[in-house]
Design a protein around this motif. Structure first.
Motif, short mmCIF file in Angstrom:
data_model
loop_
_atom_site.label_atom_id
_atom_site.label_comp_id
_atom_site.label_asym_id
_atom_site.label_seq_id
_atom_site.Cartn_x
_atom_site.Cartn_y
_atom_site.Cartn_z
N GLY A 187 0.79 -1.23 0.00
CA GLY A 187 0.00 0.00 0.00
C GLY A 187 0.82 1.27 0.00
O GLY A 187 0.60 2.17 -0.83
N GLU A 225 -6.88 -2.48 -3.14
CA GLU A 225 -7.99 -2.18 -2.23
C GLU A 225 -9.16 -3.14 -2.42
O GLU A 225 -9.85 -3.49 -1.46
CB GLU A 225 -8.44 -0.73 -2.41
N ARG A 273 -8.24 -6.18 -0.54
CA ARG A 273 -8.32 -5.96 0.91
C ARG A 273 -9.75 -5.72 1.37
O ARG A 273 -10.00 -5.58 2.56
CB ARG A 273 -7.45 -4.77 1.30
N ARG A 333 -11.55 -3.08 0.78
CA ARG A 333 -11.88 -1.66 0.88
C ARG A 333 -12.61 -1.27 -0.40
O ARG A 333 -12.04 -0.69 -1.33
CB ARG A 333 -10.63 -0.81 1.05
N ALA A 337 -13.00 2.53 -1.61
CA ALA A 337 -11.71 3.06 -2.07
C ALA A 337 -11.31 2.45 -3.41
O ALA A 337 -10.80 3.15 -4.30
CB ALA A 337 -10.63 2.80 -1.03
N ALA A 338 -11.55 1.16 -3.57
CA ALA A 338 -11.22 0.48 -4.83
C ALA A 338 -12.02 1.08 -5.98
O ALA A 338 -11.48 1.32 -7.07
CB ALA A 338 -11.49 -1.02 -4.71
#
Length: 836
Positions: free
Chosen positions: A472, A502, A505, A507, A510-511
């Protein structure tokens, strides 16, 4: 004909006017003919009269007269002997209709006569519900379409609606006895973009060819046939000045107004591009703010061939103009390519020396339609930076052997940051993330540009290795520096890889934001064919899948496949996302077939550790749904690096334990990842929390149930997760219905999900086998699930790690117990009994 297109036409012709608009060879007539055989209106019970008119008029002035002839109840020889039509004739004919009529006017080349246009406007306004007019055109007629779009009088079918999907492309090939491996099929779909005529010409060239995959690039029968068609149907039909403009701009695969003006010397680039797009000259405008257009790949190839045939002396100067424009407006990789094609060696070296971090940092399999630049002669090759310029071009188009050859020739400047950057790029292209990391110490970050490249290489390498926590920071740093330094390609690449990170993960928001940012930046700089954009679409598809927006996810995966040729990691990543979508829809056999097809395509090629592990864990999830717990555990233990995606692996193990009735073991395994942390992947935190809740209920531990459910719902509401709850089936819906109301905070999502229907049966037999005299065994149920798809007995045996004779025995027992004589009958009977 494709059922999908026929269904779209059925819906479209309910409006007074339907336009079917697409360039030559897009199957407009074939679609209309197939649809007309089964045309229906309204609720499907009303069969209208369908009249067919073929218009070949240069001006279209006879279209109203032809419509009158089609609608009149009188014989043609009783119509006005002058051959003319009058203002009220058509309206009177419509008034006299006693039932709905659909009139299809095929091949309308142009309607420009004012009187004809007025008459058609009147028809659309006053059709009284009895007349539905369908115009098939290569370009929009000069009618007030904008007004009719607003008031609902107009429906439209355009190029995208008529384009073949990948599945339809495979079906058309099969009709010509051509079956291609997946990678070649994707390459064909990418270069044809679903153009039916192009696919048909490819099928004809490939039929009986010993190496059909070579047909696309060998310059033989396929290229000749496409060139003849496009030249005759499109290029030669254009006015001379328009034709020359197209030929001159053929040196650039992507165009905007400024580039057109720089290449041609005109001052009306925006108007010209808009007119060409409006005329459907195989030119499309990219969505977004960049104002970029691009030719269809096969049309671009044909145009360039025609330029070389008709005006070869103009080509170097056209490339010089394009190189100068790209260098001025911040797209150095394109400037380098054009300089090399113009054999402007000094200009190429100058561009490389000034912008090499962005050029190397943007290395991704682009799809230029031109041949490679000619290698320099012996004298020019003495300049190592010119040789590196050629290496950069080879890296950009994914030619690993060519890049290595040029890099060997240039190895007289060892130890420089530039050479270290090339070494890292070559290692990336070879799929060796650890070697990429090893090259970075020599990439001295003495400027923002070089530091951005170093961080980008590090972040992407760590992402491919599955080191999510370590990826990240360098990727975020690379994006910030690339934006500050104005590095177009590095910005796209950094945002793309961050979107992948993201989404992995969990997220999700955010992605999605980073994915959209990557696409907008790419459009602003005319970067449309980079493989990074395939990764973006894969990441966005994963996000949409978690949001249960399946149609959008599938569309993004199809678009990603068009950019995945030559990148096995991306092909497999797309396959894993698609398999999880199929699994979520309850299509277990189809999901497994997606993964098996991906493995066959690989042919043993190495994968990035993160991709290899994702493939194994996805298959393990599917094996649990199929009841094959042993295979699932083997995949978790031996499928890829066990240190990659530990949360995902724990969820698979816990799921298997729950199926076995080992609730305590499931709770213990899942609990390690059921609490959010800075480094955790939220996707697997949600899954682990749901599993601990399910295990808690089996153990009678109310507090464990509530803790797990609250954690899962808190994250789900923040990131809009849906899939983890839907794939859990009835047990999870039961948790939501009975325990979510007991939580201290009300969760609207819980009520929504508890009320919805699950697409999966959760692996349950539903009690239906009580209707069987002799119930199926667990292994027979597993085989039965695979019989829903198209896998052969041999493929099922391979999947289950048993002999094909064992599978045949199971199939024979299934047929006997279900009183079925064949596969389809057995599957239908099993569904009636709720076994599937």
């Amino acid at each position: 004909m494709r059922d999908r297109v026929v269904a779209q036409l059925d819906a479209a012709v309910r409006a007074p006017l339907t336009l079917v608009t697409a360039p030559a060879g897009w199957g407009k007539t074939a679609a209309l003919v197939a649809w007309a055989r089964t045309a229906r209106l309204g609720d499907g019970n009303e069969a209208p009269v369908v009249r067919w008119v073929t218009s070949h008029s240069a001006h279209g002035a006879d279209v109203p007269g032809q419509l009158l002839g089609a609608l009149s109840t009188q014989p043609d020889d009783e119509l006005d002997k002058t051959g003319e039509w009058y203002e009220d004739d058509l309206l009177k004919a419509v008034d006299a209709l006693d039932r709905p009529h659909i009139v299809v006017v095929d091949d309308v080349r142009e309607i420009s006569d004012p009187e004809a246009l007025t008459e058609l406007e009147s028809l659309v306004r006053h059709g009284m519900g009895q007349l539905h007019l369908v115009l098939s055109c290569r370009r929009d007629p000069a009618l007030p379409l904008y007004r009719w779009r607003v008031n609902g009088s107009l429906t439209e079918m355009r190029t995208n609606d008529l384009s073949l999907t990948i599945t339809e492309t495979a079906q058309l090939l099969a009709a010509h006895d051509v079956v291609l491996p997946g990678s070649t099929l994707y390459a064909l779909h990418s270069i044809t973009e679903g153009w039916p005529a192009g696919v048909r010409l490819a099928a004809m060239a490939m039929r009986g060819h010993p190496e059909p995959e070579r047909v696309l690039d060998d310059g033989g029968a396929f290229s000749t046939a496409v060139g003849d068609f496009l030249t005759g149907e499109v290029i030669d039909s254009l006015p001379a000045d328009t034709r020359q403009l197209l030929l001159d701009t053929a040196v650039a695969p992507r165009l905007n107004a400024g580039l057109v003006e720089a290449i041609t010397g005109r001052d009306d680039g925006a108007r010209v591009l808009a007119e060409l797009k409006g005329s459907n000259a195989f030119l499309s405008r990219n969505a977004g703010p960049g104002g970029w257009y691009r030719f269809h790949p096969l049309f671009a190839r044909t145009l360039h061939a025609e330029l070389l045939r008709r005006n070869p002396e103009r080509v170097p100067e056209l490339h010089r103009r394009a190189a100068a424009w790209h260098a001025t407006y911040g797209i150095p990789a394109e400037a380098l390519r054009h300089a090399l094609l113009a054999e402007d060696w000094h200009g190429a070296v100058e561009v490389l020396d000034r912008h090499w971090p962005d050029i190397v940092g943007g290395v991704r399999y682009d799809r230029p339609h031109e041949a490679a630049p000619h290698a320099p002669g012996v004298e020019e090759a003495a300049d190592p930076h010119l040789v590196l310029a050629f290496a950069a071009e080879r890296l950009r188009v994914g030619d690993l052997d060519g890049a290595r050859d040029f890099l060997r020739r240039s190895d007289r400047d060892g130890g420089s940051p530039m050479l270290a950057g090339f070494a890292a790029a070559e290692a990336w292209l070879a799929g060796d993330a650890r070697r990429t990391l090893a090259a970075l110490p020599d990439l001295h970050p003495n400027t923002d540009e070089v530091r951005a490249l170093a961080l980008l290489d590090e972040g992407e390498a760590r992402l491919r290795l599955g080191e999510l926590a370590a990826a990240g920071a360098p990727l975020h740093g690379a994006l910030v520096l690339a934006q500050r330094a104005g590095m177009a390609q590095a910005q796209v690449r950094a945002a793309s890889q961050l979107a992948v990170l993201e989404s992995t993960r969990g997220r999700l928001r955010a992605a999605a934001r980073l994915g959209r940012q990557a696409l907008v930046t790419a459009d602003r700089f005319g970067i449309t064919d980079a493989t990074d954009l395939g990764w973006v679409r894969m990441a966005l598809a994963s996000v949409y899948g978690e949001w249960d927006r399946i149609a959008e996810a599938d569309r993004l995966l199809d678009e990603g496949l068009d950019l995945a040729a030559g990148d096995p990691d991306l092909l497999v990543a797309i396959a894993t996302v698609r398999a999880r979508l199929r699994h979520g829809a309850g299509r277990l056999a189809a999901a497994l077939e997606v993964l098996h097809a991906a493995r066959r395509e690989l042919g043993g090629a190495p994968l990035a550790p993160a991709v290899e592990r994702a493939l194994a864990l996805t298959e393990a999830e599917l094996r649990i749904s199929g009841g094959d717990l042993g295979a699932a555990r083997r995949l978790v233990a031996t499928g890829g690096d066990p240190d990659v995606f530990p949360g995902w692996a724990a969820c698979v193990d816990a799921s298997a334990a729950l199926v076995e009735g080992k609730a305590a073991a499931a709770a213990s395994t899942a609990a390690q990842f059921a609490t959010p942390s800075t480094d955790s992947a939220l996707t697997w935190t949600v899954h682990a929390a749901i599993l601990t809740s399910l295990a808690g209920r089996a153990l009678g531990d109310r507090n464990r149930v509530l803790r797990g459910l609250e954690t899962a719902l808190d994250i789900a509401e923040e990131e809009s997760f849906r899939r983890p709850f839907l794939v859990g089936g009835h047990p999870v819906r039961d948790l939501l219905a009975n325990f979510a109301p007991l939580l201290p905070v009300y969760h609207p999502l819980a009520a929504e999900l508890a009320a919805g229907s699950s697409p999966l049966a959760g692996g349950s037999r539903g009690g239906g086998d009580g209707n069987l005299v002799e119930p199926l065994t667990e292994r027979e149920l597993t085989v039965l699930r695979y019989l829903q798809g198209t896998m052969s007995n041999l493929e099922i045996a391979s999947t289950l790690y048993v002999s094909v004779n064992t599978v045949k025995t199971h199939v024979k027992n299934i047929y006997r117990k279900l009183h079925a004589g064949r596969r389809r009958e057995a599957v239908e009977r099993a569904r009636e009994l709720r076994l599937l």
